[in-house]
Design an enzyme around this catalytic site. Structure first.
Site, PDB file in Angstrom:
ATOM      1  N   THR A 182       1.006  -1.139   0.073  1.00  0.00           N
ATOM      2  CA  THR A 182      -0.041  -0.048  -0.014  1.00  0.00           C
ATOM      3  C   THR A 182       0.906   1.288  -0.007  1.00  0.00           C
ATOM      4  O   THR A 182       2.151   0.722   0.204  1.00  0.00           O
ATOM      5  CB  THR A 182      -0.851  -0.032   1.266  1.00  0.00           C
ATOM      6  OG1 THR A 182      -1.783  -1.231   1.300  1.00  0.00           O
ATOM      7  CG2 THR A 182      -1.458   1.272   1.663  1.00  0.00           C
ATOM      8  N   ASN A 198      -3.669  -3.386  -2.651  1.00  0.00           N
ATOM      9  CA  ASN A 198      -3.697  -4.442  -1.660  1.00  0.00           C
ATOM     10  C   ASN A 198      -2.480  -4.943  -1.584  1.00  0.00           C
ATOM     11  O   ASN A 198      -1.428  -4.668  -1.159  1.00  0.00           O
ATOM     12  CB  ASN A 198      -4.737  -5.442  -1.942  1.00  0.00           C
ATOM     13  CG  ASN A 198      -4.922  -6.360  -0.331  1.00  0.00           C
ATOM     14  OD1 ASN A 198      -4.440  -5.717   0.620  1.00  0.00           O
ATOM     15  ND2 ASN A 198      -5.588  -7.429  -0.437  1.00  0.00           N
ATOM     16  N   THR A 250      -3.896   2.091  -2.628  1.00  0.00           N
ATOM     17  CA  THR A 250      -3.269   0.681  -2.794  1.00  0.00           C
ATOM     18  C   THR A 250      -3.847  -0.185  -3.777  1.00  0.00           C
ATOM     19  O   THR A 250      -4.870   0.188  -4.178  1.00  0.00           O
ATOM     20  CB  THR A 250      -3.747  -0.120  -1.284  1.00  0.00           C
ATOM     21  OG1 THR A 250      -2.900  -1.184  -1.256  1.00  0.00           O
ATOM     22  CG2 THR A 250      -4.956  -0.251  -1.087  1.00  0.00           C
ATOM     23  N   ASP A 279      -9.495  -8.613   1.208  1.00  0.00           N
ATOM     24  CA  ASP A 279      -9.650  -7.610   2.401  1.00  0.00           C
ATOM     25  C   ASP A 279     -11.089  -8.122   3.193  1.00  0.00           C
ATOM     26  O   ASP A 279     -11.209  -7.433   4.262  1.00  0.00           O
ATOM     27  CB  ASP A 279      -9.474  -6.162   2.513  1.00  0.00           C
ATOM     28  CG  ASP A 279      -8.046  -5.921   2.576  1.00  0.00           C
ATOM     29  OD1 ASP A 279      -7.160  -6.509   2.780  1.00  0.00           O
ATOM     30  OD2 ASP A 279      -7.667  -4.583   2.248  1.00  0.00           O
TER      31      ASP A 279
HETATM   32  N1  GLY Z   1      -5.276  -3.266   1.658  1.00  0.00           N
HETATM   33  C1  GLY Z   1      -4.921  -3.000   2.773  1.00  0.00           C
HETATM   34  C2  GLY Z   1      -5.690  -2.309   3.613  1.00  0.00           C
HETATM   35  O1  GLY Z   1      -6.423  -1.610   3.188  1.00  0.00           O
HETATM   36  O2  GLY Z   1      -5.841  -2.133   4.776  1.00  0.00           O
END
Ligand code: GLY
Length: 597
Positions: free
Chosen positions: A408, A428, A426, A450
């Site tokens: 991220t 991810n 991000t 997520d």
């Molecule tokens: N993809 C990491 C977050 O959103 O926390």
């Protein structure tokens, strides 16, 4: 006796022989201690920046504007926008688009994120939520196989792992609503970088090589990141991305329509239809940015403004600060075993709550006010044994009034008008799903990972999550992204954030604590070693840099210490003090940059 650093600064400033000392606890009940008057007085404008040579790390200093980010070219793009008359939002948007070109592991067009903005003229903060959303065809058990087991390959590295991208809509919304320049002006530098190319840096070469095996498995990604003969670009080679330049050009010419409808959208939808992905042209056309109120709390007189659901970050940072506010942390000593134990136990309580209560607020009722209530923190504090670690299995979420292969990125901007932007976005994982959309030059996120794909079981970050974060069409997956702004005397004082999935929250927390509680400058606050505990797994992750004695003491208290040799997060921060900007890009990863003037 401890002389607070900022009191030393006062001494430097006054050139006085007066020794201002304080002993821990001297100021009475630390829970009620507010910012020391001495600290307030140094905030007055000074003609020279103040640097304290007692600190081992020194920030970069600028007067008018600054961009701190993970990559040099994109940070310089933002700084030039500031010099050319743009405001912090213009610079943040230009930096975000440029990072999609120069920092492909996390910079993106087909990902999502959160932008926290302080608007100086209106003296308020707002948050632009451009988190990805689940496609209409997504369903609760979509990643379970016939045996009911999670299919991680599909969850992490398939077209189905992608959420409907939010980045383009989010950046354009912010620019249109709060920027001063035109869309074409903030997109032009990114288009030039993609079309004309730029020299491959050590950091870029390192990052592509680290993910080369998986990137090569997708033909469009292989074409994007490797030479026509399949070999890797060398450091210093010019890397051009004509397809990405075309996509950016569509956005520049047509705005959000240029991405969410028209040829770019068609290419995304066609790739999805051909490869078993779920995102349709209707999903893309239906994506919406949400402007939200940030979450707010206080810590010893500072105001802490951070990211609300669908991120869990701001709530948990405030929860942990509320619990810690009841202890005399200075008497414990920075990074002492006692301090780290209390930090870890507070983290565990917050992450246990995360597993039960947190999700997309447009789908579930998140008890935000109760979770960040100081009376709730007092009750939670009473559950902490100051001498012994409470096993995670014994910690149920309170009743309120993995492997880190993630990426991220965060960057921070301040302008000469007093506006500040703290942005985390991000794909991810590093390089997201590792799948590129043919003809667009862009990688797809794997943000669907997520969600709680199997509620009650751990996700890619080892985070246990519940029904509140189950997959539902149109829903946003729970995030840990935590762009944060700390105010002192009502004015932005520290803007920070970090990558790292589940460690984002504890990284930003320790960055803020180091500055607020232990009076460190922004560079030292970033450099100090950090810990991370997320309740489950019941492990206290410690970076290198703590003394073996400290580790032994923590183990004696029952902490299951893991010194994995991994770093925790990577902050990019600006401190605004006495009329100057102090920037620090965390040195835990290569390539970070502070650009200012
Ligand atoms: N993809 C990491 C977050 O959103 O926390």
């Amino acid at each position: 006796m401890t002389i607070l650093r900022r009191q030393r600064l006062i001494l430097i400033l006054l050139g006085s022989a007066l020794i201002a000392c304080t002993t821990p606890g001297q100021s009475g009940n630390m829970a009620e201690r507010t910012v020391a008057p001495a600290a307030k007085s140094v905030a007055a404008e000074t003609s020279e920046p103040i640097i304290d040579y007692h600190e081992r790390f020194i920030p970069v200093v600028a007067r008018h504007g600054m961009v701190v980010g993970p990559e040099q070219l994109a940070a310089e793009v933002g700084a030039k926008i500031l010099r050319d008359g743009g405001n912090a939002v213009d610079a943040a948007v230009a930096t975000g688009f440029a990072l999609a070109v120069t920092y492909p592991r996390a910079g993106n067009l087909a990902g999502g994120g959160f932008m926290l903005i302080h608007l100086a003229e209106e003296n308020r903060q707002t948050l632009v939520d451009y988190r990805e959303s689940a496609p209409a065809a997504a369903s609760r058990d979509m990643f379970l196989d016939a045996q009911g087991e999670l299919d991680h390959q599909r969850e992490y590295f398939s077209l189905q792992s992608a959420g409907v991208p939010g980045t383009v809509a989010g950046l354009l919304y912010a620019q249109d609503t709060y920027g001063a320049l035109s869309r074409e002006e903030v997109l032009a530098p990114a288009i030039a970088l993609a079309r004309e190319g730029f020299p491959v840096s050590f950091a870029l070469s390192f990052e592509i090589n680290a993910s080369a095996q998986r990137l090569r498995q997708n033909p469009a990604a292989a074409q994007l990141f490797f030479r026509p003969d399949g070999s890797a670009y060398a450091i210093g080679d010019t890397w051009r991305q004509p397809d990405l330049a075309w996509t950016l050009g569509q956005i520049s010419a047509n705005g959000a329509e240029g991405f969410y409808r028209g040829e770019v959208a068609q290419r995304i939808a066609a790739e999805m239809a051909a490869g078993g992905g779920l995102i349709t042209a209707q999903d893309l056309a239906g994506y919406r940015v949400v402007e939200r109120q940030p979450v707010r709390g206080t810590y010893r007189g500072f105001d802490v403004v951070s990211t609300p659901p669908p991120s869990s970050g701001g709530i948990h940072i405030l929860q942990i600060l509320n619990v810690l506010e009841g202890y005399d942390l200075q008497a414990m000593g920075h990074n002492s075993a006692t301090y780290l134990h209390h930090l870890a136990e507070s983290m565990k309580l917050a992450y246990a709550d995360r597993s039960l209560y947190l999700g997309d607020p447009d789908f579930v009722d998140v008890p935000v006010a109760q979770l960040i209530d100081k009376r709730y923190a007092a009750r939670q504090r009473a559950r902490i044994d100051g001498m012994h670690a409470t096993p995670a299995a014994q910690i149920a979420p309170g009743r309120p009034l993995g492997n880190e292969s993630t990426e991220t990125t965060h960057y921070t901007v301040a302008d000469r008008f007093g506006n500040v932007v703290s942005n985390t976005y991000t794909l991810n994982f590093s390089f997201g799903s590792h799948i590129a959309v043919p003809g667009t030059g862009m990688l797809l996120n794997n943000e669907m990972a997520d969600f709680a794909a199997s509620p009650g079981n751990a996700n890619a970050f080892g985070l246990v999550q519940g029904e509140a974060n189950k997959i539902e069409p149109g829903k946003r997956p729970l995030s840990s992204m935590s762009p944060t702004i700390v105010l002192r005397d009502g004015k932005p004082w520290l803007a920070t954030g970090s990558p790292g999935g589940s460690v984002i929250i504890t990284t930003v927390l320790q960055m803020a604590l180091n500055a607020m509680e232990f009076d460190m400058n922004v560079a030292t606050a970033a450099a100090e070693p950090r810990i991370h505990h997320q309740w489950m797994p019941d492990v206290l992750r410690m970076e290198e840099g703590f003394s073996p004695d400290t580790v032994r003491l923590l183990e004696a208290m029952g902490q299951a210490v893991d010194i994995a040799g991994r770093t925790t997060g990577r902050t990019n921060s600006i401190m605004l003090e006495n009329g100057w900007l102090y920037g620090a890009s965390d040195t835990r990863r290569p390539g970070g940059w502070v650009a200012g003037y």
